[in-house]
Design a protein around this motif. Structure first.
Motif, PDB file in Angstrom:
ATOM      1  N   ALA A 135       0.821  -1.208   0.000  1.00 23.80           N
ATOM      2  CA  ALA A 135       0.000   0.000   0.000  1.00 23.80           C
ATOM      3  C   ALA A 135       0.853   1.256   0.000  1.00 23.80           C
ATOM      4  CB  ALA A 135      -0.935  -0.002   1.203  1.00 23.80           C
ATOM      5  N   LYS A 136       2.005   1.209   0.659  1.00 21.46           N
ATOM      6  CA  LYS A 136       2.898   2.370   0.682  1.00 21.46           C
ATOM      7  C   LYS A 136       3.444   2.682  -0.703  1.00 21.46           C
ATOM      8  CE  LYS A 136       4.533   1.722   5.457  1.00 21.46           C
ATOM      9  NZ  LYS A 136       5.698   1.372   6.289  1.00 21.46           N
ATOM     10  N   GLU A 137       3.625   1.640  -1.514  1.00 21.18           N
ATOM     11  CA  GLU A 137       4.194   1.823  -2.847  1.00 21.18           C
ATOM     12  C   GLU A 137       3.135   2.158  -3.894  1.00 21.18           C
ATOM     13  OE1 GLU A 137       6.176  -1.835  -3.532  1.00 21.18           O
ATOM     14  OE2 GLU A 137       7.768  -1.473  -2.048  1.00 21.18           O
ATOM     15  N   ASN A 138       1.878   1.818  -3.607  1.00 21.85           N
ATOM     16  CA  ASN A 138       0.797   2.048  -4.566  1.00 21.85           C
ATOM     17  C   ASN A 138      -0.405   2.606  -3.818  1.00 21.85           C
ATOM     18  OD1 ASN A 138      -1.090   2.053  -6.576  1.00 21.85           O
ATOM     19  ND2 ASN A 138      -0.936  -0.127  -7.076  1.00 21.85           N
ATOM     20  N   THR A 139      -0.595   3.909  -3.869  1.00 17.19           N
ATOM     21  CA  THR A 139      -1.683   4.552  -3.127  1.00 17.19           C
ATOM     22  C   THR A 139      -3.060   4.159  -3.673  1.00 17.19           C
ATOM     23  OG1 THR A 139      -1.522   6.492  -4.584  1.00 17.19           O
ATOM     24  CG2 THR A 139      -0.252   6.539  -2.531  1.00 17.19           C
ATOM     25  N   PHE A 140      -3.121   3.631  -4.893  1.00  8.05           N
ATOM     26  CA  PHE A 140      -4.389   3.195  -5.471  1.00  8.05           C
ATOM     27  C   PHE A 140      -5.019   2.072  -4.653  1.00  8.05           C
ATOM     28  CE2 PHE A 140      -6.653   0.207  -8.286  1.00  8.05           C
ATOM     29  CZ  PHE A 140      -7.662   1.034  -8.748  1.00  8.05           C
ATOM     30  N   ILE A 141      -4.189   1.288  -3.960  1.00 11.97           N
ATOM     31  CA  ILE A 141      -4.698   0.164  -3.170  1.00 11.97           C
ATOM     32  C   ILE A 141      -5.676   0.649  -2.109  1.00 11.97           C
ATOM     33  CG2 ILE A 141      -4.033  -1.606  -1.484  1.00 11.97           C
ATOM     34  CD1 ILE A 141      -1.495  -2.058  -3.090  1.00 11.97           C
ATOM     35  N   ILE A 142      -5.342   1.752  -1.446  1.00 17.36           N
ATOM     36  CA  ILE A 142      -6.222   2.289  -0.403  1.00 17.36           C
ATOM     37  C   ILE A 142      -7.550   2.750  -1.002  1.00 17.36           C
ATOM     38  CG2 ILE A 142      -6.486   4.075   1.345  1.00 17.36           C
ATOM     39  CD1 ILE A 142      -4.513   1.937   2.128  1.00 17.36           C
ATOM     40  N   ASP A 143      -7.490   3.441  -2.140  1.00 17.89           N
ATOM     41  CA  ASP A 143      -8.714   3.898  -2.800  1.00 17.89           C
ATOM     42  C   ASP A 143      -9.593   2.716  -3.194  1.00 17.89           C
ATOM     43  OD1 ASP A 143      -7.817   6.498  -2.577  1.00 17.89           O
ATOM     44  OD2 ASP A 143      -6.874   6.493  -4.551  1.00 17.89           O
ATOM     45  N   ARG A 144      -8.962   1.673  -3.723  1.00 13.97           N
ATOM     46  CA  ARG A 144      -9.716   0.498  -4.159  1.00 13.97           C
ATOM     47  C   ARG A 144     -10.331  -0.233  -2.963  1.00 13.97           C
ATOM     48  NH1 ARG A 144     -13.309  -1.202  -7.247  1.00 13.97           N
ATOM     49  NH2 ARG A 144     -13.355  -3.454  -7.535  1.00 13.97           N
TER      50      ARG A 144
END
Length: 312
Positions: A135-144
């Motif tokens: 999640a730290k490397e890809n902020t899209f994960i939190i949105d998804r």
């Protein structure tokens, strides 16, 4: 504002040549590009207990708003957000015995309970596990993850509503069996039975496959399809006479539920702070994101629910 406790402040610096979001620590003039900034801020958030709480709380309102606009249940039942101390007490029109979706996932007769501890609230709980490092490397994960929480809660709401609608069908007079050739007349006859009860057909619920078959058979002269924008914003796919058409993958295929306006059909009672989101450490880099919605789904006049069963 979320990150003030860590001593970090975010500001938007717009100039003619560049658009950069500046992450500044007191006493420094460090600047970071947007992508790196988001990763830095998310890292601070996920590593801090206060940051995790703030991130979870920030998801509550977007999930509430999305459910309000897109969940079919919020269209079929009238929403009643109770203030502190108020009781879920409602009066029916005498069209059948009121029923509700109980906390043990069964349908029971609705009886007003005077004591607060006797109120039988349902809890729609959803948990998603994810890896903090990813999640730290890809902020899209939190949105998804936020979108997934909303979708799963919506499915739980739809499952409860369909279970209620099925339980409301207690006599053959509420059901019309038809073939594709006579589907139009069956729909109009079901609406007519509501007219004879001094009610108006306001909502239709069906499976997406059933909706597509219905469009093919009846055509868009009878079915007034909604725009793509309207579908996304309100969840209404089409209109038939006075009724809005909604779809759900959880609805049984080849069946239509036809109901009156929400203020006659029933209530979705919501207590204060009915939706909670929590972000907790699970062990190692694993985190659990949990959403829990407390509510009570009640059909006040179950006899006004009509069903059309189709044999194509």
């Amino acid at each position: 504002e979320i990150y003030n406790n860590a001593g970090w402040f975010a500001a938007l610096n717009i100039s003619e040549s560049t658009h950069r979001l500046i992450l500044t620590h007191p006493g420094t003039t460090q600047s970071t590009p947007v992508v790196q900034l988001c990763q830095n801020v998310l890292q601070l958030t996920l590593d801090s207990p206060d940051g995790r709480v703030a991130l979870a709380q920030a998801m509550v309102e977007p999930i509430k708003n999305a459910l309000t606009y897109q969940s079919p249940v919020r269209k079929f039942l009238m929403i009643d957000e109770l203030s502190c101390g108020m009781q879920p007490e409602y009066i029916c029109e005498g069209l059948g015995v009121p029923i509700y979706y109980a906390s043990d996932h069964t349908i029971k007769p609705y009886v007003h309970r005077q004591k607060e501890e006797d109120w039988d609230w349902s809890n729609f709980k959803v948990t998603k596990c994810f890896d903090k490092k990813n999640a730290k490397e890809n902020t899209f994960i939190i949105d998804r993850l936020q979108v997934k929480l909303k979708e799963e809660i919506q499915k739980l709401e739809e499952r409860a509503l369909i279970q209620l609608l099925d339980a409301a069908i207690t006599s053959e007079e509420q059901v019309i069996h038809t073939y594709a050739e006579t589907l139009k007349r069956a729909i109009l006859d079901s609406m007519g039975t509501l007219d004879s009860m001094n009610l108006m057909a306001a909502k239709i619920l069906c499976h997406p496959k059933t909706y597509r078959k219905m469009c093919s058979v009846l055509g868009f002269g009878f079915i007034d399809a909604a725009s793509a924008k309207n579908v996304l914003m309100t969840g209404t796919y089409a209109h038939i006479e006075s009724a809005d058409v909604h779809v759900s993958v959880l609805a049984p295929e080849n069946e239509l539920y036809i109901t009156p306006p929400s203020n006659y059909l029933g209530i979705m009672a919501l207590p204060p702070e009915y939706l909670n989101v929590n972000l907790c450490e699970k062990g190692g880099d694993a985190l659990d994101l949990t959403a829990n919605q407390q509510c009570m789904l009640i059909l006040l006049n179950p006899d006004c629910v009509k069903k059309v069963k189709i044999r194509w």
